[in-house]
Scaffold this active site. Structure first.
Site: not given
Ligand code: NAD
Length: 359
Positions: A88, A186, A188, A190
């Site tokens: 990482k 959340g 976002g 995913v």
């Molecule tokens: P992202 O930043 O696009 O989405 C996160 C979302 O969570 C945002 O919409 C944000 O506003 C919301 N958020 C933040 N704090 C919050 C809270 N307290 N309560 C509710 N919502 C809240 O991130 P992502 O890429 O969708 O990833 C989400 C999670 O999945 C992360 O933990 C990331 O590490 C994990 N993850 C993502 C991937 C990927 O392919 N993107 C792969 C493996 C793991």
């Protein structure tokens, strides 16, 4: 490009360093690049793990983050059956400093000096466009717009969806999601894709996000019920899907959970290892985070190896079968699903180490 190996003394003082093969500090005054690359374990192949860009409070916080995340990638890649190790990178963004193409090009030059032992990709704070800048200086990068999988999050959501099907089947005896109530924390990258799939499969959605616009869109698109951020984990649902930040499952939240299943995309969901036991004691079926959220890295790895979309989807969907096996073993051995996931990953690493020692 200065790539500075950390001294044994520097690392020995850091508990999260244990088991790492190589950790380097990366810095370049001209572009403002500062950060770390950690390579935890390359038993299965070169290490693959994303680059996180974050305004860390201090150097120690950045080092702690990269060490914890690189170890997690070893387990995620091993359990997903990838011939890749765990690594990482983190880039420390100074207050007010912007992300620039030159910064990512300098980061690429640092990766190049590691001669393929570390391959980067997106993580929190980085985009496919940033990876395209990295690619100007190194070929050891995935997730560029030209790579076939620019945004891994739809694949992560697909894997989580299949993990949810396996969990629902295990707990309720049928994988139908018709009428199943799911709380998605959340919306976002995913969380949104996942919620869409759940809605299409007939689930009733409760959602929370700090972004009011995302909530309004979810209400409009799927008739989802918005729940305050502080209450979503305790919503009266069948399944809770954490898709925001880590450490959401802890000694305070676990006693309040009303769902029978916790299965979501967020990394490092358990605040501490005892939380796996707390969930089990309450009879809550927990899908270990790095097992269920591996779809993105699977797609990046297979796209990098020139595999087809069909092969990618098949391997991502196989996350459901991996979870079904973890649930069954945990019940049989009267232990936590997290302990079983760790053991399966460690068994694969040990078997490959033994084979290479014997060769
Ligand atoms: P992202 O930043 O696009 O989405 C996160 C979302 O969570 C945002 O919409 C944000 O506003 C919301 N958020 C933040 N704090 C919050 C809270 N307290 N309560 C509710 N919502 C809240 O991130 P992502 O890429 O969708 O990833 C989400 C999670 O999945 C992360 O933990 C990331 O590490 C994990 N993850 C993502 C991937 C990927 O392919 N993107 C792969 C493996 C793991």
């Amino acid at each position: 490009m200065p790539v500075i190996a950390l001294s044994e003394a520097e690392l020995a003082s850091h508990p999260a360093f244990e088991g790492h093969e190589e950790v380097v500090r990366i810095e370049d005054e001209a572009t403002g690049l500062a950060g770390y690359i950690a390579i935890h374990d390359t038993t299965l192949g070169p290490s693959l793990g994303g680059c996180r860009v974050w305004r860390y409070a201090d150097e120690g916080a950045a080092l702690e983050d990269v060490l914890r995340l690189s170890r997690g990638m070893t387990y995620k890649n091993a359990l997903a059956g990838l011939n890749l190790g765990g690594g990482k990178a983190v880039i420390i963004l100074a207050p007010g400093a912007p992300k620039t193409p030159a910064l990512f090009q300098a980061f690429g030059a640092a990766i190049e000096e590691l001669a393929g032992r570390y391959i980067t990709a997106e993580d929190v704070g980085t985009t496919p466009a940033d990876m395209a800048d990295v690619a100007r200086a190194t070929k050891h990068v995935r997730g560029t717009p030209a790579s076939g999988v620019a945004d891994p999050s739809p694949y992560t959501a697909l894997g989580v969806f299949h993990g949810i099907l396996a969990a629902v089947e295990y707990r309720f005896g049928s994988s139908s999601l018709e009428g199943i109530r799911v709380a998605v924390q959340g919306l976002g990258h995913v969380g949104w894709h996942l919620a869409e799939k759940l809605h299409e499969a007939g689930a009733d959605l409760l959602v929370s996000d700090i972004d009011a616009k995302a909530l309004a869109r979810a209400e409009e698109a799927w008739g989802a019920l918005a729940v305050p951020v502080a209450e979503i984990h305790a919503a009266p649902v069948d399944l809770f899907a954490p898709c925001a930040l880590g450490a959401g499952l802890n000694a305070i939240t676990i006693p309040q959970i009303r769902a029978a299943i916790v299965a979501g995309a967020a990394n490092n969901q358990l605040a501490e290892s005892d939380d796996a036991g707390r969930l089990r004691e309450r009879g809550i079926l927990y899908a270990p985070d790095y097992a269920i959220n591996a779809g993105g890295v699977v797609a990046l790895a297979l796209a990098g190896a020139g595999r087809s979309q069909t092969e990618m989807r098949d391997k991502v969907e196989a996350i459901g079968a991996t979870l079904a096996a973890i649930f069954a073993l945990a019940a049989e051995e009267k232990t936590t699903t997290a302990a079983i996931a760790d053991r399966l990953a460690e068994e694969r690493l040990t078997a490959v180490k033994r084979r290479s020692q014997a060769a």
